[in-house]
Design an enzyme around this catalytic site. Structure first.
Site, PDB file in Angstrom:
ATOM      1  CG  ASP A  40      -2.097   1.000   0.897  1.00 36.93           C
ATOM      2  OD1 ASP A  40      -2.915   0.701   0.013  1.00 36.93           O
ATOM      3  OD2 ASP A  40      -2.143   2.094   1.506  1.00 36.93           O
ATOM      4  CB  SER A  41       2.496   2.877  -2.206  1.00 31.73           C
ATOM      5  OG  SER A  41       1.792   2.337  -3.300  1.00 31.73           O
ATOM      6  CG  PHE A  66       2.099   3.193 -11.550  1.00 32.43           C
ATOM      7  CD1 PHE A  66       1.272   3.481 -10.468  1.00 32.43           C
ATOM      8  CD2 PHE A  66       3.296   2.527 -11.298  1.00 32.43           C
ATOM      9  CE1 PHE A  66       1.630   3.107  -9.179  1.00 32.43           C
ATOM     10  CE2 PHE A  66       3.652   2.154 -10.005  1.00 32.43           C
ATOM     11  CZ  PHE A  66       2.813   2.441  -8.949  1.00 32.43           C
ATOM     12  CG  ASP A  71       5.955   7.059 -11.442  1.00 29.52           C
ATOM     13  OD1 ASP A  71       6.144   7.329 -10.244  1.00 29.52           O
ATOM     14  OD2 ASP A  71       5.964   5.892 -11.885  1.00 29.52           O
ATOM     15  CG  HIS A 116       7.768   4.840  -3.027  1.00 26.50           C
ATOM     16  ND1 HIS A 116       8.266   5.297  -4.220  1.00 26.50           N
ATOM     17  CD2 HIS A 116       6.468   4.505  -3.276  1.00 26.50           C
ATOM     18  CE1 HIS A 116       7.309   5.265  -5.136  1.00 26.50           C
ATOM     19  NE2 HIS A 116       6.207   4.783  -4.590  1.00 26.50           N
TER      20      HIS A 116
HETATM   21  P1  ITT Z   1      -3.564  -2.139  -5.484  1.00 24.94           P
HETATM   22  O1  ITT Z   1      -4.321  -1.644  -4.272  1.00 24.94           O
HETATM   23  O2  ITT Z   1      -4.345  -3.094  -6.315  1.00 24.94           O
HETATM   24  O3  ITT Z   1      -2.183  -2.637  -5.120  1.00 24.94           O
HETATM   25  P2  ITT Z   1      -3.610   0.667  -6.246  1.00 24.94           P
HETATM   26  O4  ITT Z   1      -3.062   1.432  -7.401  1.00 24.94           O
HETATM   27  O5  ITT Z   1      -5.065   0.852  -5.916  1.00 24.94           O
HETATM   28  O6  ITT Z   1      -3.291  -0.881  -6.482  1.00 24.94           O
HETATM   29  P3  ITT Z   1      -2.869   1.761  -3.670  1.00 24.94           P
HETATM   30  O7  ITT Z   1      -4.224   1.588  -3.081  1.00 24.94           O
HETATM   31  O8  ITT Z   1      -1.667   1.363  -2.845  1.00 24.94           O
HETATM   32  O9  ITT Z   1      -2.700   0.954  -5.015  1.00 24.94           O
HETATM   33  O10 ITT Z   1      -2.723   3.257  -4.132  1.00 24.94           O
HETATM   34  C1  ITT Z   1      -1.486   3.725  -4.477  1.00 24.94           C
HETATM   35  C2  ITT Z   1      -1.642   4.948  -5.350  1.00 24.94           C
HETATM   36  O11 ITT Z   1      -0.609   5.870  -4.990  1.00 24.94           O
HETATM   37  C3  ITT Z   1      -1.415   4.593  -6.809  1.00 24.94           C
HETATM   38  O12 ITT Z   1      -2.610   4.270  -7.478  1.00 24.94           O
HETATM   39  C4  ITT Z   1      -0.789   5.871  -7.338  1.00 24.94           C
HETATM   40  O13 ITT Z   1      -1.793   6.804  -7.605  1.00 24.94           O
HETATM   41  C5  ITT Z   1       0.039   6.337  -6.134  1.00 24.94           C
HETATM   42  N1  ITT Z   1       1.387   5.754  -6.182  1.00 24.94           N
HETATM   43  C6  ITT Z   1       1.915   4.808  -5.341  1.00 24.94           C
HETATM   44  N2  ITT Z   1       3.153   4.470  -5.705  1.00 24.94           N
HETATM   45  C7  ITT Z   1       3.421   5.196  -6.811  1.00 24.94           C
HETATM   46  C8  ITT Z   1       4.531   5.273  -7.673  1.00 24.94           C
HETATM   47  O14 ITT Z   1       5.584   4.491  -7.526  1.00 24.94           O
HETATM   48  N3  ITT Z   1       4.469   6.128  -8.684  1.00 24.94           N
HETATM   49  C9  ITT Z   1       3.398   6.899  -8.878  1.00 24.94           C
HETATM   50  N4  ITT Z   1       2.290   6.880  -8.145  1.00 24.94           N
HETATM   51  C10 ITT Z   1       2.296   6.022  -7.103  1.00 24.94           C
END
Ligand code: ITT
Length: 197
Positions: free
Chosen positions: A70-71, A151, A154, A179
């Site tokens: 989760d990020s 994605f 970025d 990260h």
């Molecule tokens: P999953 O829950 O299915 O893993 P998700 O995209 O919904 O996929 P999160 O709920 O963790 O994932 O939301 C993370 C969001 O934060 C992600 O959709 C991006 O908008 C942003 N994000 C996280 N890491 C990123 C990265 O490396 N580069 C760019 N944006 C990022």
């Protein structure tokens, strides 16, 4: 070959994390490899809570070891927003472009630099053992996005010490500093120490 289910539907995350495990004799599956996965409600208040929600739902469905991520992006001038709601900042079913436009608009009256950081919580869960690693990447948000790799946010994020956005880097370059790269390399090392990998 051993299998790990990565509890993600995000193919950008899958590509990055698969490279980190590529020297190990392990197959990483994602939710795209299965049909009829129920919607996972990520209503935790922290990255760690949400990472565990995803892992637990998928472990309960398949009974196999799971990893999850989760990020999100935390912007200083926006008091840490969008944070845990980074994926749906501009609303349910919004696009990455909608989110980027919302960030740029929210920052338009603030002076530059727009300091921000990405955070990733990487988690392993096998039904009883839960292992966690956190990674962070500091940088700044720019209003004229650039690049088409990666994605999410970025194209509008330049890491500290660099002159290009994350979307202008290759997956390897991004993994080196990101990260998610930091969190999953640390998680991988903990799995090796515990002889899980
Ligand atoms: P999953 O829950 O299915 O893993 P998700 O995209 O919904 O996929 P999160 O709920 O963790 O994932 O939301 C993370 C969001 O934060 C992600 O959709 C991006 O908008 C942003 N994000 C996280 N890491 C990123 C990265 O490396 N580069 C760019 N944006 C990022």
């Amino acid at each position: 070959m051993k299998e790990l289910i990565f509890a993600t539907g995000n193919l950008g995350k899958l590509k990055e994390v698969s490279k980190i495990f590529s020297n190990h004799d392990i197959k990483i599956l994602s939710l795209k490899d299965f049909e009829d996965i129920p919607e996972i409600i990520e209503d935790g208040l922290t990255f760690e809570e949400n990472a565990f929600i995803k892992a637990e739902v998928i472990f309960n469905l398949f009974g196999k070891p799971v990893i999850s991520d989760d990020s999100g992006l935390s912007i200083e001038q926006l008091n840490g927003e969008p944070g845990v709601i980074s994926a749906r900042y501009a609303g349910e079913n919004c696009t990455y472009e909608d989110n980027n436009n919302k960030v740029i608009n929210a920052l338009k009256d603030f002076p530059e630099p727009h300091k921000a950081k990405f955070v990733s919580c990487a988690l392993y869960f096998n039904g009883n053992e839960k292992i966690i690693s956190i990674g962070e990447l500091n940088g700044e948000i720019i209003k004229n996005g650039s690049g088409s790799n990666g994605f999410g946010y970025d194209p509008i994020f330049i890491p500290d010490g660099f002159t290009k956005t994350l979307a202008e880097m290759t997956t390897e370059e991004k993994n080196e500093i990101s990260h998610r790269g930091i969190a999953f390399r640390s998680l991988r090392n903990k799995l090796i120490e515990r002889k899980i990998l």
